[in-house]
Design a protein around this motif. Structure first.
Motif, PDB file in Angstrom:
ATOM      1  N   LYS A 125       0.856  -1.188   0.000  1.00  0.00           N
ATOM      2  CA  LYS A 125       0.000   0.000   0.000  1.00  0.00           C
ATOM      3  C   LYS A 125       0.892   1.239   0.000  1.00  0.00           C
ATOM      4  CE  LYS A 125      -3.721  -2.343   2.468  1.00  0.00           C
ATOM      5  NZ  LYS A 125      -4.490  -2.432   3.743  1.00  0.00           N
ATOM      6  N   VAL A 126       0.704   2.079  -0.991  1.00  0.00           N
ATOM      7  CA  VAL A 126       1.521   3.276  -1.167  1.00  0.00           C
ATOM      8  C   VAL A 126       0.733   4.498  -0.735  1.00  0.00           C
ATOM      9  CG1 VAL A 126       2.745   4.713  -2.843  1.00  0.00           C
ATOM     10  CG2 VAL A 126       2.761   2.214  -3.089  1.00  0.00           C
ATOM     11  N   GLY A 127       1.403   5.398  -0.022  1.00  0.00           N
ATOM     12  CA  GLY A 127       0.785   6.647   0.395  1.00  0.00           C
ATOM     13  C   GLY A 127       1.550   7.831  -0.164  1.00  0.00           C
ATOM     14  N   LEU A 128       0.834   8.798  -0.708  1.00  0.00           N
ATOM     15  CA  LEU A 128       1.440  10.007  -1.250  1.00  0.00           C
ATOM     16  C   LEU A 128       1.202  11.169  -0.306  1.00  0.00           C
ATOM     17  CD1 LEU A 128       2.754  11.715  -3.492  1.00  0.00           C
ATOM     18  CD2 LEU A 128       0.489  11.898  -4.561  1.00  0.00           C
ATOM     19  N   ILE A 129       2.290  11.830   0.100  1.00  0.00           N
ATOM     20  CA  ILE A 129       2.201  13.002   0.965  1.00  0.00           C
ATOM     21  C   ILE A 129       2.781  14.187   0.193  1.00  0.00           C
ATOM     22  CG2 ILE A 129       2.884  14.017   3.172  1.00  0.00           C
ATOM     23  CD1 ILE A 129       3.229  11.128   4.224  1.00  0.00           C
ATOM     24  N   GLY A 130       1.910  15.083  -0.237  1.00  0.00           N
ATOM     25  CA  GLY A 130       2.310  16.200  -1.091  1.00  0.00           C
ATOM     26  C   GLY A 130       1.874  15.919  -2.513  1.00  0.00           C
ATOM     27  N   CYS A 131       0.752  16.519  -2.934  1.00  0.00           N
ATOM     28  CA  CYS A 131       0.095  16.126  -4.179  1.00  0.00           C
ATOM     29  C   CYS A 131       0.268  17.144  -5.302  1.00  0.00           C
ATOM     30  CB  CYS A 131      -1.389  15.886  -3.915  1.00  0.00           C
ATOM     31  SG  CYS A 131      -1.705  14.580  -2.707  1.00  0.00           S
ATOM     32  N   GLY A 132       1.401  17.823  -5.333  1.00  0.00           N
ATOM     33  CA  GLY A 132       1.700  18.705  -6.453  1.00  0.00           C
ATOM     34  C   GLY A 132       2.145  17.914  -7.668  1.00  0.00           C
ATOM     35  N   GLY A 133       2.723  18.625  -8.639  1.00  0.00           N
ATOM     36  CA  GLY A 133       3.142  17.958  -9.868  1.00  0.00           C
ATOM     37  C   GLY A 133       4.183  16.893  -9.630  1.00  0.00           C
ATOM     38  N   ARG A 134       5.174  17.168  -8.795  1.00  0.00           N
ATOM     39  CA  ARG A 134       6.219  16.179  -8.533  1.00  0.00           C
ATOM     40  C   ARG A 134       5.660  15.002  -7.740  1.00  0.00           C
ATOM     41  NH1 ARG A 134       9.675  12.754  -8.586  1.00  0.00           N
ATOM     42  NH2 ARG A 134       8.396  12.486 -10.426  1.00  0.00           N
ATOM     43  N   GLU A 167       0.153   6.099   8.720  1.00  0.00           N
ATOM     44  CA  GLU A 167      -0.450   5.077   9.569  1.00  0.00           C
ATOM     45  C   GLU A 167      -1.024   3.915   8.763  1.00  0.00           C
ATOM     46  OE1 GLU A 167      -3.651   4.881  13.299  1.00  0.00           O
ATOM     47  OE2 GLU A 167      -3.661   6.588  11.916  1.00  0.00           O
ATOM     48  N   CYS A 168      -1.515   4.184   7.550  1.00  0.00           N
ATOM     49  CA  CYS A 168      -2.244   3.129   6.840  1.00  0.00           C
ATOM     50  C   CYS A 168      -1.518   2.590   5.609  1.00  0.00           C
ATOM     51  CB  CYS A 168      -3.642   3.621   6.456  1.00  0.00           C
ATOM     52  SG  CYS A 168      -3.680   4.988   5.282  1.00  0.00           S
ATOM     53  N   CYS A 169      -0.245   2.941   5.432  1.00  0.00           N
ATOM     54  CA  CYS A 169       0.475   2.516   4.232  1.00  0.00           C
ATOM     55  C   CYS A 169       1.780   1.797   4.571  1.00  0.00           C
ATOM     56  CB  CYS A 169       0.760   3.725   3.340  1.00  0.00           C
ATOM     57  SG  CYS A 169      -0.735   4.457   2.658  1.00  0.00           S
ATOM     58  N   ASP A 170       2.325   1.091   3.574  1.00  0.00           N
ATOM     59  CA  ASP A 170       3.610   0.398   3.717  1.00  0.00           C
ATOM     60  C   ASP A 170       4.770   1.228   3.199  1.00  0.00           C
ATOM     61  OD1 ASP A 170       2.344  -2.142   4.535  1.00  0.00           O
ATOM     62  OD2 ASP A 170       1.635  -2.197   2.459  1.00  0.00           O
ATOM     63  N   VAL A 171       4.522   1.985   2.150  1.00  0.00           N
ATOM     64  CA  VAL A 171       5.546   2.808   1.499  1.00  0.00           C
ATOM     65  C   VAL A 171       4.987   4.213   1.368  1.00  0.00           C
ATOM     66  CG1 VAL A 171       7.031   3.082  -0.521  1.00  0.00           C
ATOM     67  CG2 VAL A 171       6.236   0.798   0.140  1.00  0.00           C
ATOM     68  N   LYS A 226       2.354  -5.547  -7.797  1.00  0.00           N
ATOM     69  CA  LYS A 226       1.384  -5.699  -6.715  1.00  0.00           C
ATOM     70  C   LYS A 226       1.466  -4.511  -5.760  1.00  0.00           C
ATOM     71  CE  LYS A 226       0.276  -9.690  -5.041  1.00  0.00           C
ATOM     72  NZ  LYS A 226      -1.051  -9.780  -5.678  1.00  0.00           N
ATOM     73  N   VAL A 227       1.036  -3.356  -6.246  1.00  0.00           N
ATOM     74  CA  VAL A 227       0.982  -2.140  -5.432  1.00  0.00           C
ATOM     75  C   VAL A 227      -0.343  -1.432  -5.677  1.00  0.00           C
ATOM     76  CG1 VAL A 227       3.482  -1.757  -5.366  1.00  0.00           C
ATOM     77  CG2 VAL A 227       2.130  -0.745  -7.207  1.00  0.00           C
ATOM     78  N   LYS A 228      -0.746  -0.659  -4.695  1.00  0.00           N
ATOM     79  CA  LYS A 228      -1.919   0.198  -4.820  1.00  0.00           C
ATOM     80  C   LYS A 228      -1.598   1.560  -4.219  1.00  0.00           C
ATOM     81  CE  LYS A 228      -5.919  -2.937  -4.680  1.00  0.00           C
ATOM     82  NZ  LYS A 228      -7.138  -3.288  -3.883  1.00  0.00           N
ATOM     83  N   LEU A 229      -2.109   2.605  -4.835  1.00  0.00           N
ATOM     84  CA  LEU A 229      -2.104   3.896  -4.155  1.00  0.00           C
ATOM     85  C   LEU A 229      -3.286   3.875  -3.211  1.00  0.00           C
ATOM     86  CD1 LEU A 229      -0.731   6.645  -3.856  1.00  0.00           C
ATOM     87  CD2 LEU A 229      -2.345   7.547  -5.550  1.00  0.00           C
ATOM     88  N   TRP A 230      -2.983   3.865  -1.926  1.00  0.00           N
ATOM     89  CA  TRP A 230      -3.980   3.579  -0.896  1.00  0.00           C
ATOM     90  C   TRP A 230      -4.447   4.831  -0.159  1.00  0.00           C
ATOM     91  CZ3 TRP A 230      -6.975  -0.390  -0.054  1.00  0.00           C
ATOM     92  CH2 TRP A 230      -7.528  -0.623   1.219  1.00  0.00           C
ATOM     93  N   ALA A 231      -3.545   5.823  -0.050  1.00  0.00           N
ATOM     94  CA  ALA A 231      -3.898   7.036   0.692  1.00  0.00           C
ATOM     95  C   ALA A 231      -3.148   8.220   0.121  1.00  0.00           C
ATOM     96  CB  ALA A 231      -3.565   6.875   2.178  1.00  0.00           C
ATOM     97  N   MET A 232      -3.756   9.408   0.282  1.00  0.00           N
ATOM     98  CA  MET A 232      -3.135  10.636  -0.190  1.00  0.00           C
ATOM     99  C   MET A 232      -3.313  11.725   0.865  1.00  0.00           C
ATOM    100  SD  MET A 232      -4.532  10.576  -4.147  1.00  0.00           S
ATOM    101  CE  MET A 232      -3.546  11.947  -4.732  1.00  0.00           C
TER     102      MET A 232
END
Length: 431
Positions: free
Chosen positions: A43-52, A116-120, A66-72
């Motif tokens: 489960k992948v989490g993105l922190i900072g949702c600009g262009g980069r 809290e809810c992601c692996d990467v 086998k990955v998912k974008l799980w949280a932002m």
């Protein structure tokens, strides 16, 4: 490329570039979420949702089957939704999006919930927040992709160095957004220079000449904090200034080439084009002379002005020849006593390779830790800014031990945030 060939290429890349700090198998001693040699979905989490950040999320999702974008998470709701909408339009990324509304977090505390809810976790906020977010991710036992630079001041650099040592002890990967380290042309060219193809390095030059970038007009209902966060690039407390936020790439390349970090910096800078209040208080040009322990000089120039020639490159002068390094493989050129050489090999997508290597390291239990160079190259850039802002000679020890902390009293949308005065050499003091 066939799978077997790709694996061989990856091994050669890691062996020649010295990018990976290989630890013991995480399956034996690491935390459970390491997934060493496993097939579990990450489960992948993105922190900072600009262009980069959006780009990093796309590359992360392409790096592993086998990955998912799980949280932002982002400071602003509209930025988060714009990022998610853009990712949904990418054909090979859209099926891997699973960001339910309850896992879309907004505000200064959003990072906590994503971690809290992601692996990467992918850290792509303004650099001010990198030490805070990196510390939280490693404390929680998560693997990290950390965009450059990793701090805006020396206390932040010291904090990151400590965090990265903790990551090693936990067998966690930290891959840096200093992406030129993951470029096959750069890796091959620098290996040749390390092998002595131009003899002993005597001088280096780093150029970063760019045009104008975005600026967002202040709206009547924006608080000081909202305006500065929306225009984060133009405030040193958020971006570190141009020499830190952007030019760090080629400053990192030069210290990679040299195999060490400079011991002193003297230079200048200022605001010649971006002079209006809408541009905050950062400079639009810097010229810094860095000096290494053996008195080798690095001449570093960067400019961000419209209507001017562009050039992003590194030039190396040795006792037996010279080398030019640019961001396209045709820019890789060595001229020496033994003849001329140009890079003719594979030109990889370096942004994608960063994530390919990150996820491979998680799967094979061999963590990558780019912490030392990503922190120290950030300090090189900060040292240059200090030299330009103050007009003084700044040593490595002065920069590393600086007490200047640019963190605001509080991350609060409603607290007044005065714009600092533009730094004046000879007046602005080193702290």
């Amino acid at each position: 490329m066939p799978a077997e060939t790709a694996q061989s290429s990856r091994r050669r890349f890691l062996e020649t570039s010295s990018l990976a700090t290989l630890g013991s198998l995480a399956a034996l001693s690491g935390p459970k979420n390491v997934h060493a040699a496993g097939i579990e979905e990450l489960k992948v989490g993105l922190i900072g949702c600009g262009g980069r950040g959006s780009g990093a999320a796309s590359q992360a999702l392409k790096a592993d089957s086998k990955v998912k974008l799980w949280a932002m998470g982002d400071a602003f709701q509209d930025r988060l939704e714009l990022s998610l909408n853009s990712l949904q339009k990418i054909e090979d990324v859209a099926p891997k999006l699973d960001v339910a509304k309850e896992r879309r977090f907004v505000g200064f505390d959003a990072y906590k919930h994503v971690i809290e809810c992601c692996d990467v976790v992918l850290l792509a906020t303004p650099p001010q927040f990198r030490p805070l977010h990196l510390e939280a991710a490693i404390a929680a036992g998560k693997h990290v992709f950390a965009e450059k630079p990793v701090a805006v001041d020396a206390p932040g650099v010291r904090r990151v160095l400590k965090i990265c040592e903790e990551a090693k002890a936990k067998n966690l990967s930290i891959v840096s957004g200093l992406c030129l380290r993951y470029s096959y042309p750069f890796v091959e060219t620098i290996k040749r220079l390390h092998d002595g193809q131009i003899g002993k390095i005597q001088n280096l030059q780093a150029n970063d000449y760019r045009g104008a970038i975005w600026v967002k007009e202040r709206q009547p209902d924006w608080s000081d904090m909202t305006w500065q966060m929306r225009n984060w690039y133009y405030f040193t407390w958020l971006s570190g200034d141009f020499n830190v936020e952007q030019h760090v790439h080629y400053l990192d390349v030069c210290s990679w080439l040299k195999g060490e970090y400079p011991v002193k910096a003297v230079g200048l800078g200022g605001r010649q084009v971006r002079t209006g209040p809408e541009y905050g208080h950062i400079y639009d040009h810097f010229s810094i002379v860095y000096e290494y322990a053996d008195e080798t000089k690095l001449i570093s120039n960067c400019r961000q002005m419209p209507g001017c020639i562009g050039d992003m490159s590194c030039h190396v002068y040795g006792t037996k020849g010279l080398a030019h390094l640019g961001e396209r493989k045709r820019g890789m050129h060595i001229k020496s006593d033994s003849g001329e050489w140009r890079y003719e090999g594979e030109e990889n997508n370096l942004y994608q390779t960063e994530h390919d290597e990150l996820f491979a390291s998680i799967r094979n239990g061999r963590p990558i830790n780019n912490g030392d160079y990503m922190a120290k190259s950030t300090l090189v850039a900060i040292m240059g800014r200090m030299a330009a802002y103050t007009g003084q000679a700044i040593t490595w020890d002065m920069a590393m031990n600086s007490k200047e902390d640019l963190t605001p009293p509080a991350y609060d949308w409603n607290v007044p945030m005065a714009v600092p005065p533009v730094a004046m050499p000879g007046v602005t003091k080193f702290v």
